[in-house]
Design an enzyme around this catalytic site. Structure first.
Site, PDB file in Angstrom:
ATOM      1  N   ASP A  21      36.503  82.864  48.650  1.00  0.00           N
ATOM      2  CA  ASP A  21      35.897  81.568  48.346  1.00  0.00           C
ATOM      3  C   ASP A  21      36.258  80.567  49.428  1.00  0.00           C
ATOM      4  OD1 ASP A  21      35.112  82.803  46.095  1.00  0.00           O
ATOM      5  OD2 ASP A  21      36.157  81.492  44.673  1.00  0.00           O
ATOM      6  N   SER A  46       3.896  86.895  26.010  1.00  0.00           N
ATOM      7  CA  SER A  46       5.092  87.148  25.216  1.00  0.00           C
ATOM      8  C   SER A  46       5.167  88.658  24.945  1.00  0.00           C
ATOM      9  CB  SER A  46       4.950  86.337  23.941  1.00  0.00           C
ATOM     10  OG  SER A  46       6.054  86.512  23.146  1.00  0.00           O
ATOM     11  N   LEU A  47       5.931  89.065  23.971  1.00  0.00           N
ATOM     12  CA  LEU A  47       6.019  90.490  23.642  1.00  0.00           C
ATOM     13  C   LEU A  47       6.002  90.670  22.134  1.00  0.00           C
ATOM     14  CD1 LEU A  47       8.963  91.810  25.863  1.00  0.00           C
ATOM     15  CD2 LEU A  47       6.567  92.427  26.072  1.00  0.00           C
ATOM     16  N   GLU A  79      14.394  98.198  29.850  1.00  0.00           N
ATOM     17  CA  GLU A  79      15.307  97.186  30.409  1.00  0.00           C
ATOM     18  C   GLU A  79      15.978  96.431  29.270  1.00  0.00           C
ATOM     19  OE1 GLU A  79      12.512  94.661  32.378  1.00  0.00           O
ATOM     20  OE2 GLU A  79      11.923  96.223  33.803  1.00  0.00           O
ATOM     21  N   LYS A 127      16.717  93.322  27.105  1.00  0.00           N
ATOM     22  CA  LYS A 127      15.951  92.095  26.869  1.00  0.00           C
ATOM     23  C   LYS A 127      16.953  90.943  26.899  1.00  0.00           C
ATOM     24  CE  LYS A 127      12.657  90.096  23.618  1.00  0.00           C
ATOM     25  NZ  LYS A 127      13.297  88.813  23.574  1.00  0.00           N
ATOM     26  N   ASP A 146      18.636  87.517  26.592  1.00  0.00           N
ATOM     27  CA  ASP A 146      18.404  86.400  25.673  1.00  0.00           C
ATOM     28  C   ASP A 146      18.622  85.085  26.416  1.00  0.00           C
ATOM     29  OD1 ASP A 146      17.751  85.146  23.375  1.00  0.00           O
ATOM     30  OD2 ASP A 146      19.626  85.567  22.320  1.00  0.00           O
ATOM     31  N   ARG A 203       8.443  78.435  30.654  1.00  0.00           N
ATOM     32  CA  ARG A 203       7.261  79.105  30.114  1.00  0.00           C
ATOM     33  C   ARG A 203       6.347  78.138  29.362  1.00  0.00           C
ATOM     34  NH1 ARG A 203       6.004  81.767  25.268  1.00  0.00           N
ATOM     35  NH2 ARG A 203       4.309  83.244  25.580  1.00  0.00           N
ATOM     36  N   TYR A 207      12.297  90.245  36.560  1.00  0.00           N
ATOM     37  CA  TYR A 207      11.778  91.519  36.056  1.00  0.00           C
ATOM     38  C   TYR A 207      10.266  91.673  36.190  1.00  0.00           C
ATOM     39  CZ  TYR A 207      11.328  88.335  32.102  1.00  0.00           C
ATOM     40  OH  TYR A 207      11.059  87.236  31.327  1.00  0.00           O
ATOM     41  N   LYS A 252       8.474  99.320  28.645  1.00  0.00           N
ATOM     42  CA  LYS A 252       7.250  99.048  29.398  1.00  0.00           C
ATOM     43  C   LYS A 252       6.623 100.349  29.863  1.00  0.00           C
ATOM     44  CE  LYS A 252       9.324  94.807  31.136  1.00  0.00           C
ATOM     45  NZ  LYS A 252       9.836  94.019  32.271  1.00  0.00           N
ATOM     46  N   LYS A 270      14.051  95.398  19.210  1.00  0.00           N
ATOM     47  CA  LYS A 270      15.180  94.483  19.013  1.00  0.00           C
ATOM     48  C   LYS A 270      16.419  95.193  18.472  1.00  0.00           C
ATOM     49  CE  LYS A 270      14.596  90.362  18.939  1.00  0.00           C
ATOM     50  NZ  LYS A 270      13.796  89.167  18.774  1.00  0.00           N
ATOM     51  N   CYS A 281      45.746  71.021  -4.098  1.00  0.00           N
ATOM     52  CA  CYS A 281      45.550  72.464  -3.958  1.00  0.00           C
ATOM     53  C   CYS A 281      44.509  72.912  -4.984  1.00  0.00           C
ATOM     54  CB  CYS A 281      46.865  73.196  -4.197  1.00  0.00           C
ATOM     55  SG  CYS A 281      46.635  74.971  -4.367  1.00  0.00           S
ATOM     56  N   CYS A 304      46.695  75.319  -7.714  1.00  0.00           N
ATOM     57  CA  CYS A 304      47.755  74.812  -8.595  1.00  0.00           C
ATOM     58  C   CYS A 304      47.657  73.288  -8.794  1.00  0.00           C
ATOM     59  CB  CYS A 304      49.130  75.186  -8.060  1.00  0.00           C
ATOM     60  SG  CYS A 304      49.573  74.284  -6.566  1.00  0.00           S
ATOM     61  N   CYS A 327      49.443  73.698   0.891  1.00  0.00           N
ATOM     62  CA  CYS A 327      49.941  73.532  -0.462  1.00  0.00           C
ATOM     63  C   CYS A 327      51.408  73.924  -0.358  1.00  0.00           C
ATOM     64  CB  CYS A 327      49.203  74.475  -1.416  1.00  0.00           C
ATOM     65  SG  CYS A 327      50.081  74.644  -2.990  1.00  0.00           S
ATOM     66  N   CYS A 354      52.898  78.342  -6.374  1.00  0.00           N
ATOM     67  CA  CYS A 354      51.434  78.333  -6.529  1.00  0.00           C
ATOM     68  C   CYS A 354      50.955  79.785  -6.640  1.00  0.00           C
ATOM     69  CB  CYS A 354      50.807  77.641  -5.327  1.00  0.00           C
ATOM     70  SG  CYS A 354      49.032  77.813  -5.238  1.00  0.00           S
TER      71      CYS A 354
HETATM   72  S1  IVH Z   1       8.800  91.463  30.102  1.00  0.00           S
HETATM   73  C1  IVH Z   1       4.376  90.704  29.799  1.00  0.00           C
HETATM   74  N1  IVH Z   1      11.339  92.028  30.433  1.00  0.00           N
HETATM   75  O1  IVH Z   1      11.646  88.293  26.278  1.00  0.00           O
HETATM   76  C2  IVH Z   1       5.775  90.780  30.187  1.00  0.00           C
HETATM   77  N2  IVH Z   1      10.766  90.123  29.148  1.00  0.00           N
HETATM   78  O2  IVH Z   1      10.190  88.237  23.638  1.00  0.00           O
HETATM   79  C3  IVH Z   1       6.631  90.270  29.119  1.00  0.00           C
HETATM   80  N3  IVH Z   1      12.671  88.888  28.310  1.00  0.00           N
HETATM   81  O3  IVH Z   1       9.189  85.945  26.993  1.00  0.00           O
HETATM   82  C4  IVH Z   1       8.010  90.054  29.502  1.00  0.00           C
HETATM   83  N4  IVH Z   1      14.224  90.148  29.212  1.00  0.00           N
HETATM   84  O4  IVH Z   1      11.348  85.797  28.288  1.00  0.00           O
HETATM   85  C5  IVH Z   1      10.440  91.195  29.884  1.00  0.00           C
HETATM   86  N5  IVH Z   1      13.549  92.624  30.811  1.00  0.00           N
HETATM   87  C6  IVH Z   1      12.650  91.786  30.288  1.00  0.00           C
HETATM   88  C7  IVH Z   1      13.031  90.657  29.545  1.00  0.00           C
HETATM   89  C8  IVH Z   1      12.048  89.853  28.981  1.00  0.00           C
HETATM   90  C9  IVH Z   1      13.993  89.082  28.475  1.00  0.00           C
HETATM   91  C10 IVH Z   1      12.118  87.796  27.496  1.00  0.00           C
HETATM   92  C11 IVH Z   1      10.940  87.123  28.125  1.00  0.00           C
HETATM   93  C12 IVH Z   1       9.841  87.150  27.105  1.00  0.00           C
HETATM   94  C13 IVH Z   1      10.583  87.476  25.865  1.00  0.00           C
HETATM   95  C14 IVH Z   1       9.658  88.204  24.909  1.00  0.00           C
END
Ligand code: IVH
Length: 679
Positions: A36, A85-86, A117, A119, A121, A140, A234, A297, A321, A415, A418, A433, A438
């Site tokens: 560093d 979204s998914l 992959e 997911k 959070d 988004r 991704y 995917k 999930k 308490c 008691c 207490c 007690c």
């Molecule tokens: S693919 C069409 N890959 O999860 C492609 N999403 O619930 C869709 N997310 O809005 C996304 N890790 O923000 C993809 N490895 C990953 C992800 C990922 C997290 C999030 C992403 C998306 C949400 C869907």
């Protein structure tokens, strides 16, 4: 340019390249090659040159990561294509159904391969690069229009300001490239940030996701810069070069540009997908960041695109999930428990909610200060966490979901068991207490005494202890040793066999080590380590009982508070009486010394009966061994027998010992006693 200017300019470019490279090593590869300190030196040198020549500053200079102005609000950004979204699946069957559905739409899916992959959070971000320069980044939003958070994103060191990051790369950089990724914060950084915020008396965040979102949406980028945000990418949303054909190729391309890329697994078929899911799930805590599932995917991007979209969800991908670890539910009320030391602990009474397959109705609230700090009110919707073995706990209230009907909680002045006044100890968060009689404390004290880390009385747990206390049979742990079979037989649920087993377990505990008995006393601050130290130093309760504050404090690892707690405990007449009762019942272990004299005394005054075949001793050997250590070996079991040592295939002496409640020990226990070993 004059020659010395040209040299300075070359140095500036060299510094930028180096800093960019070291950022990449550190933030993307997690594998720094300089300290560093060295990094800071390079950075300081760059700043100095740029201060002398502001005309040389370019937007991709590492110094330009922080520098954006405070915004009044975020500008809107139209996404080039909808940011989809998914769809979610929560069980294998749902994944299977998805696979069947899309296989029916296109037969090629049956032979398809996949990429899986984690997911992440975090928060989706959409990153725009023009001629390799990072020019714009957006959240988004609703999938069509997001917010411009460019200045904030630039502060994230894992985000390349210019691609390709490697000067050696021969990749053709598209003139326009849009990449999708996730901004998040690691669990370690989240915990550290919350500690820092708490120390400054500021509001803490609920969880890493909430922190990432709060940090990215700061109007002042200087604040964002202080937050440990990071990034993984991704997806390539748009490129004006030849687009990748497969997800594998896509990820590789992102990697070659120098982006930090999410980890992934190639799966040749659906059963490999399930394996990958199980594997990621089992390593959930090793990732270092919160993942709430995996994303499956189709590897073939063309095929995935042809399958199309349902609403906002592409058909070619699915989120599988993990069981949830955090859920929100209503806080119906706050209850108060009285612990062994009299400490009052609040707990949440919740609207029942499922977390990871378990219905949770209660969760800990730690202490009263926690409730005040987090401003938790009865009626709040609260966030609950349950992970692994931890007891479910309340993380905090979701303020946005208040409707005004929530009630503040007032800690009790009495308490709850008691009804005597509670007390606060100066400098401590807890309320106590202080009534030693007690009933709540009596039960908890005995429960602690019999617990596995203390006297380990197998089969006697909180329910039995409560039953004994309620029936008036015991009012302290010493009373356990006075229980008679006829007392137990009067209790509900007790038959001959159970009564015998319980009495036997209690009798067996008489030989437990001094360390265990000290643990069992339940003195504040005296856990396994301190108890072992005390046993080693004082060797008997007689000596420990009269130990002075100075003597105690001179022991490594015992601070003034614990020393005081020990002295106080032994000074209480009630505790003295309790100890005398233990002594009278023969529960008075002595630690054998390390000296030869000490060792010689180990079985002084004890009568043994041996039955069955021993592993390490013949009959003559065991007799000599016990006698050398001051004990006696007799042939038949009587009330005068202290221990029955049992080997393999024991005879009727074993039954006799059981009927007389004489402690029965095996060879291993015997050897431990002989060696005076602490467990
Ligand atoms: S693919 C069409 N890959 O999860 C492609 N999403 O619930 C869709 N997310 O809005 C996304 N890790 O923000 C993809 N490895 C990953 C992800 C990922 C997290 C999030 C992403 C998306 C949400 C869907």
């Amino acid at each position: 340019m004059r020659p010395e200017q040209a040299a300075l300019f070359a140095r500036l470019q060299e510094l930028r390249k180096q800093i960019q490279y070291h950022n990449y090593r550190y933030y993307v590869l997690n594998d720094p090659v300089i300290s560093d300190y060295e990094y800071d030196q390079l950075y300081a040198e760059l700043i100095k040159i740029e201060q002398e020549h502001p005309e040389w500053i370019t937007p991709d200079s590492p110094t330009q990561r922080v520098g954006g102005l405070i915004a009044e609000k975020f500008e809107k950004v139209q996404h080039p294509v909808p940011i989809l979204s998914l769809a979610n699946a929560f069980a294998k069957e749902e994944v299977q159904e998805w696979f069947e559905r899309i296989s029916k739409l296109d037969e090629r899916v049956r032979q398809a391969d996949f990429i899986v992959e984690p997911k992440i959070d975090g928060l989706t971000v959409v990153l725009h690069y023009q001629d390799g320069f990072f020019v714009k980044g957006a959240t988004r939003g609703d999938g069509m229009v997001g917010e411009d958070v460019t200045a904030n994103l630039k502060t994230i060191k894992a985000l390349p300001l210019k691609i390709p990051v490697s000067p050696l790369s021969t990749l053709k950089v598209p003139s326009s490239l849009v990449v999708r990724g996730e901004v998040f914060i690691t669990i370690k950084d989240f915990e550290e940030l919350n500690r820092r915020l708490e120390a400054m008396g500021e509001k803490t965040y609920l969880n890493p996701r909430n922190t990432a979102s709060g940090s990215l949406r700061q109007l002042d980028p200087r604040i964002t810069a202080m937050r440990p945000l990071t990034l993984l990418t991704y997806d390539i949303v748009q490129t004006d070069e030849e687009p990748p054909q497969t997800e594998s190729e896509l990820l590789e391309r992102l990697y070659d540009f120098g982006f930090p890329v999410v980890e992934s697994r190639y799966c040749a078929n659906l059963s490999e997908v399930f394996e990958a899911y199980e594997d990621y799930l089992s390593r959930r805590d090793e990732l270092g960041y919160e993942a709430d599932g995996v994303v499956i995917k189709l590897n073939d991007i063309t095929l995935a695109n042809q399958l199309g979209v349902v609403g906002k969800d592409p058909r070619g991908a699915l989120a599988f999930k993990y069981p949830a670890r955090e859920v929100s539910t209503k806080l119906l009320n706050i209850g108060v428990n009285v612990g062994r030391t009299g400490v009052l602990t609040p707990y949440a009474i919740l609207e029942p909610v499922e977390i990871g397959g378990v219905i949770v109705k209660q969760a800990t609230l730690h202490n009263f200060d926690f409730i005040a700090q987090k401003d938790i009110r009865i009626g709040d919707i609260v966030l609950i966490k349950r992970a692994g073995d931890v007891i479910p706990y309340v993380i905090g209230p979701i303020i946005d979901r208040r409707d005004g009907s929530e009630q503040n909680f007032i800690p009790p002045k009495q308490c709850p068991v008691c009804h005597q006044a509670v007390e606060h100890i100066e400098g401590e968060v807890a309320w106590y207490c202080v009534n030693a009689a007690c009933p709540a404390q009596v039960v908890r004290n005995i429960e602690h005494f019999v617990s596995r880390s203390a006297m380990d009385i197998v089969g006697v747990g909180i329910n039995l202890v409560e039953q004994f206390v309620q029936a008036g049979l015991v009012s302290d742990a010493a009373d356990l040793y006075r229980l008679r079979k006829e007392d137990l037989l009067k209790l509900e649920g007790f038959a001959e066999k159970k009564a015998e087993n319980v009495l036997q377990a209690i009798a067996n505990s008489k030989h437990q080590s001094l360390t265990r008995l000290i643990i069992g006393l339940g003195i504040r601050g005296v856990g396994e380590v301190v108890a072992a130290d005390l046993a080693r130093r004082f060797k008997s309760l007689d000596a420990l009982m009269s130990a002075t504050l100075e003597q105690l404090q001179s022991i490594e690892g015992i601070g003034p508070n614990t020393a005081q707690a020990i002295v106080d405990w032994f000074q209480q007449p009630r505790n003295r009486e309790f100890l005398e009762k233990l002594r009278a019942c023969g529960v008075w272990p002595v630690e054998s010394g390390e000296t030869p004299e000490g060792r010689g005394q180990v079985f002084a005054g004890m009568n043994f009966v041996v039955t069955g075949t021993l592993q390490r001793f013949t009959r003559e050997q065991i007799k000599a061994y016990i006698e050398q250590r001051g004990g006696k070996v007799t042939d038949s079991v009587s009330k005068k027998t202290h221990y029955v040592l049992v080997g393999e295939n024991p005879g009727s002496k074993y039954e006799k010992a059981r009927s007389l409640n004489i402690p029965i020990i095996d060879e291993a226990t015997f050897l431990r006693m002989a060696e005076g070993a602490k467990e």
